[in-house]
Write a protein that holds these residues in place. Structure first.
Motif: not given
Length: 217
Positions: A80-81, A84-85, A87, A100, A102-103, A126, A129
């Motif tokens: 998590q990064k 809101d990203k 994997r 996955y 990606d936001g 979402k 994440s």
């Protein structure tokens, strides 16, 4: 200063692909104290695990969980990064699944096929994440409702409904003494139907100023 956390957790089951319907013990609810609100419960939980300031310092987190499902070794790794990203990798030997986000867009990769995650499932992805879900509930349009006092493994727990903008409801249970989250229930959609996934949390440990449950089952 940005913090990158690596968590190693023990778990019993890890994915919707391995979920079975579970039944709680005592489903009878009792009234919570009149002065208590859902917001107070969640704020107490945030303080119990380290406080909003420490939560917002975490910008990058890796969670590694390992366990067994029906005798099969399972490993789940979640990256998590902010913002809101995510994997999520599930490895069960012959079965592998990647998710996955990606936001904005969600993709599930399983058995060599890629599928777009859409609708309510995309909304859930979402929020799952986000590293800052609880501190930012209001701005995300998520509502809380205190249902009462429930029984979780023979102990009292405050039952909170977390209602997403779409109407999807996640149910959470908090210990009235420690304020830690002890259980969470989510609906999971699988090819076999819709199931309630009940996850139990315990063995909280502090990592860089924030407490995380190191046993998840």
């Amino acid at each position: 200063m940005n913090k990158k956390l690596i968590l190693l957790l023990m778990m019993v089951f890890v994915s919707a692909c391995f979920v079975t319907a579970q039944v709680k013990g005592d489903s009878t609810l009792r009234k919570a104290p009149a002065e208590l609100t859902a917001e107070k419960v969640v704020n107490n939980y945030i303080e119990a695990i380290g406080g909003k300031e420490n939560l917002l310092k975490v910008k990058d987190r890796t969670t590694v969980m390992a366990g067994n499902v029906m005798g099969k070794a399972i490993k789940m790794t979640i990256y998590q990064k902010q913002p809101d990203k995510m994997r999520q990798i599930i490895d069960a030997g012959t079965f592998k699944q990647n998710i996955y986000f990606d936001g904005k867009k969600g993709i599930m990769e399983v058995a060599g096929k890629k599928l777009d995650v859409k609708g309510k499932e995309l909304e859930k992805l979402k929020f799952e994440s986000s590293l800052y879900l609880l501190p930012e509930l209001g701005s995300l349009g998520i509502k809380l409702k205190l249902e009462g006092v429930a029984n979780v493994n023979g102990k009292d727990a405050y039952k909170i409904d977390m209602i997403l903008p779409s109407g999807t409801t996640w149910v959470q249970y908090y210990d009235p003494e420690t304020w830690l989250k002890v259980e969470e229930s989510k609906e999971i959609n699988t090819p076999q139907g819709t199931f309630a996934q009940n996850t139990f949390f315990s063995n909280y440990r502090e990592v860089s100023g924030v407490k995380y449950p190191f046993t998840v089952n």
